[in-house]
Write an enzyme that holds these catalytic residues in place. Structure first.
Site, PDB file in Angstrom:
ATOM      1  CG  MET A 105      24.037  65.312  61.187  1.00  9.20           C
ATOM      2  SD  MET A 105      25.159  66.024  59.982  1.00  9.20           S
ATOM      3  CE  MET A 105      26.423  66.686  61.042  1.00  9.20           C
ATOM      4  CB  CYS A 106      19.376  65.316  64.395  1.00 10.13           C
ATOM      5  SG  CYS A 106      17.829  66.143  64.637  1.00 10.13           S
ATOM      6  CG  LEU A 107      21.565  67.959  59.095  1.00 10.77           C
ATOM      7  CD1 LEU A 107      21.973  67.929  57.636  1.00 10.77           C
ATOM      8  CD2 LEU A 107      22.280  69.072  59.828  1.00 10.77           C
TER       9      LEU A 107
END
Lengths: 152, 574
Positions: free
Chosen positions: A88-90
């Site tokens: 997940m790109c956070l």
């Protein structure tokens, strides 16, 4: 080292008073750097009823370097890669944005928020993002299918 | 290096002065070094007129007054240089220049070589003092402490004008944006012990724990603060814009605080990274790309000028490189063409060589055909044309001479070969230039090898002939001339490949030929048996100086015409 006391404290806090919807355990008791999280999707989201396994790996330098986070349960979501990594790109997990006082509980809260409301403009899956923006009905349908298939 | 600033062009100029005597020296002095504050100077490549000279300097009053009173061409710091190397020459020139400034300036300006650009080499110490000067200056103007000024300058990437403008416009906003908060704390940063403190990073809470915070009051224990900084500086190569470790805080850590916190073993690295950002932030500064070189070069040539000038600069470490693209010196070829050429060579050369050696084109449809066996009776797979591989003529004209072609001239054959020749021409043309380009590259390597071998022999010669060390140095000089000329020659072929024919090209080719001949003559001398070399000293020195002279002529002509837009290229330059 500095990290250990902090980590024990964080773990204790997370287990006593877990972030909403989360159950947290160590992958194995010997290794405090790998956390197993089971996250129940918010009930008002399209993923309602789904339980997602998330693996959190902490670098040796934690908390000076950000944790790494992977969805182990497949999820149809613009911000989670549709591969075996389930990354997940956070923003807050990027090396230049991560600040040492940030806590894993904060990360998990953010993950749950993003899970419930995708951010198609920062997508890692362009196709899913397009669909989310232009054909919400179809998106919802597939997302629900996947929940039934993989997350129950 | 003990000195602070070195003279530009030292290497080339001495060479040129050998040949062109007096005026050259003065030229180097009349043209200003690029001013310290590097105010953009239009068309720095062109001979500077007195007007641009003033423009360039007048916002730097200190510099201007000192520089003009002491020595027009030198800047302050280089006056420290007197006493070393060429100082006696400098002083002589000063007297002459002082006497008749107007005439000298006017007379000498046009005589600067067209392929030379103004540049200046800085040591790490120079760069440091440059930063300090600018900080002090702006600090006075803005009435801000130097620490804050340094942050502001780094924040605006050392663009003084922009900083001052924005600061005057909205001081509060500017300070906020640069991470300096509302009011600048006059208290110097210090470590504190606080009661009942728990560090938010490591969760330590023992009594006597040392802590630190900037005036944003994000307080952490010093261990964590240090650890955070170490990681930023060492692993992430940051220095100028490290933010407070506090969650969501954008305040940039000032250098006083850093001095207090950065562990001793990291100070060097920290200052190195700081310096790096300074040079990286300024368009007029570039690091010398040579391995382990610590110098930076300042040059006023702008990106947009690169189609009209090839700004070769010479670092004090002896490395000559292009200020535009940081590749090794590639005069006379402009950067764009160099990029194209290198790419073309990477893509095409091997393929083109193979095609040239192993294939022919179908005389009818020009498809490239490889004959990998069998008889000479070819049938093109594409257009079904039947022809003879040997004479390229129609097979139908062959009658019964199967399997071998012994016919001399048949019309269809000549025509076909003509067409073939045409289609090959562009390929051949490329290979023509490429082979010469590659050849000079290789020869330069071989020349060097031979030189190193000879050098060893020269040491022997020294003992056998009783010549002193200084007397055998001519070999080294000759070898350097050879290397330099081959480098130039090599690039003339890339240049020529893209050059469209007009009445200028002939002069260029003449110059190229003359230089090539001079180079080969000199190169040949290196192959002479060692025992003859001592007797060839004079001849060798003559030939070296002739080579250099030819190179200067060629470069000067190409550079002048490039500047004036006289060359036509068969590709778009931009």
């Amino acid at each position: 080292m500095a990290g250990n006391k902090r980590l024990l404290k964080e773990l204790a806090e997370c287990q006593q008073n877990p972030p909403p919807g989360c159950k947290i355990a160590l992958e194995n008791d010997e290794d405090i750097l790998i956390w197993n999280v089971t996250m129940a999707a918010p009930s008002d989201s399209v993923y309602a009823g789904g339980n997602f396994k998330i693996l959190i790996k902490l670098p040796k330098e934690y908390p000076f370097k950000p944790p790494q986070l992977n969805f182990k349960t497949k999820v149809y979501h613009p911000n989670v890669t549709n591969d075996e990594n389930g990354s997940m790109c956070l923003g807050m997990l990027r090396a230049d944005e991560w600040k040492p006082p940030n806590k894993i509980a904060d990360v998990l809260k953010l993950v749950r928020t993003v899970l419930a409301s995708p951010q198609p403009d920062d997508a890692v899956e362009q196709g899913i993002a397009e669909q989310y923006k232009n054909n919400r009905k179809e998106f919802d349908k597939i997302a629900k299918d996947w929940v039934n298939k993989y997350a129950k | 290096m003990p000195t602070t600033t070195r003279k530009r062009k030292a290497e080339v100029l001495t060479n040129i002065t050998d040949v062109f005597a007096e005026p050259q020296r003065k030229v180097s002095k009349v043209h200003p070094q690029v001013p310290k504050d590097s105010i953009p100077r239009e068309e720095a490549a062109l001979p500077a007129t007195p007007q641009t000279l003033t423009e360039g300097m007048d916002s730097d009053d200190d510099f201007n007054s000192v520089a003009s009173s002491v020595d027009l061409g030198e800047d302050m710091s280089s006056s420290v240089d007197f006493g070393a190397g060429e100082s006696d020459v400098d002083v002589d020139d000063d007297y002459q220049d002082d006497g008749a400034f107007d005439t000298t300036a006017k007379d000498l300006t046009p005589q600067r070589k067209h392929f030379e650009v103004d540049f200046k080499v800085y040591s790490p110490q120079d760069i440091q003092s440059q930063q300090d000067t600018q900080v002090a200056e702006v600090s006075n103007l803005l009435e801000q402490p130097t620490e804050a000024t340094a942050i502001l300058l780094r924040y605006t990437r050392w663009n003084k004008e922009r900083l001052i403008e924005q600061y005057m416009d909205d001081q509060e906003r500017m300070l906020e944006k640069a991470g300096l908060g509302q009011e600048i704390n006059q208290n110097p940063p210090r470590l504190e012990v606080r009661n009942n403190f728990t560090c938010d990073i490591c969760c330590e809470d023992g009594p006597g724990l040392e802590t630190f915070a900037m005036n944003c009051e994000h307080r952490f224990c010093t261990d964590c603060y240090r650890h955070y900084l170490t990681q930023k500086i060492k692993d992430e190569g940051e220095a100028a814009r490290i933010k407070c470790p506090g969650d969501g805080c954008g305040k940039i850590i000032d250098s006083k605080s850093l001095d207090l916190l950065v562990p001793d073993d990291l100070t060097d690295r920290y200052h190195q990274v700081l310096m790096r950002t300074y040079v990286d932030d300024k368009e007029s500064l570039k690091w010398c790309p040579a391995p382990n070189c610590v110098y930076a070069v300042e040059c006023g040539v702008k990106r947009k000028d690169l189609n009209r000038v090839v700004p070769t600069v010479h670092c004090d470490c002896k490395h000559a490189f292009c200020f535009g693209c940081s590749l090794p010196d590639h005069q006379p070829t402009p950067c764009v063409l160099v990029k194209r050429w290198v790419k073309k060579c990477e893509d095409d050369s091997e393929t083109a060589n193979w095609i040239s050696a192993n294939t022919k084109e179908c005389p009818k449809c020009q498809s490239t055909i490889e004959k990998n066996g069998g008889c000479n009776h070819m049938t093109c797979r594409k257009c079904k044309n039947e022809f003879c591989w040997m004479c390229m003529g129609l097979w139908s004209e062959h009658g019964t001479s199967w399997y071998n072609c012994n016919r001399f001239e048949e019309r269809s054959g000549t025509d076909a070969r003509d067409a073939q020749a045409k289609s090959r021409q562009s390929l051949e043309r490329y290979l023509h230039y490429y082979n010469r380009y590659a050849n000079h590259e290789q020869s330069a390597r071989l020349d060097k090898d031979i030189f190193h071998k000879t050098e060893k022999k020269m040491t022997l010669l020294q003992s056998s002939s009783g010549m002193s060390w200084i007397e055998v140095q001519f070999m080294e000089q000759a070898s350097q001339a050879l290397q330099q000329c081959r480098q130039t020659l090599k690039w003339t072929y890339a240049f020529a490949y893209y050059l469209a024919r007009n009445n200028m090209t002939e002069i260029f080719e003449e110059n190229q030929k003359d230089l090539e001949m001079a180079v080969e003559n000199l190169s040949e001398m290196f192959e002479k048996p060692t025992d003859q070399l001592a007797g060839l000293k004079v001849e060798m020195l003559d030939k070296s100086s002739y080579c250099r002279q030819r190179r200067v002529i060629l470069l000067d002509d190409t550079a002048k015409n490039l500047r004036d837009g006289n060359w036509q290229f068969n590709v778009e330059l931009s």
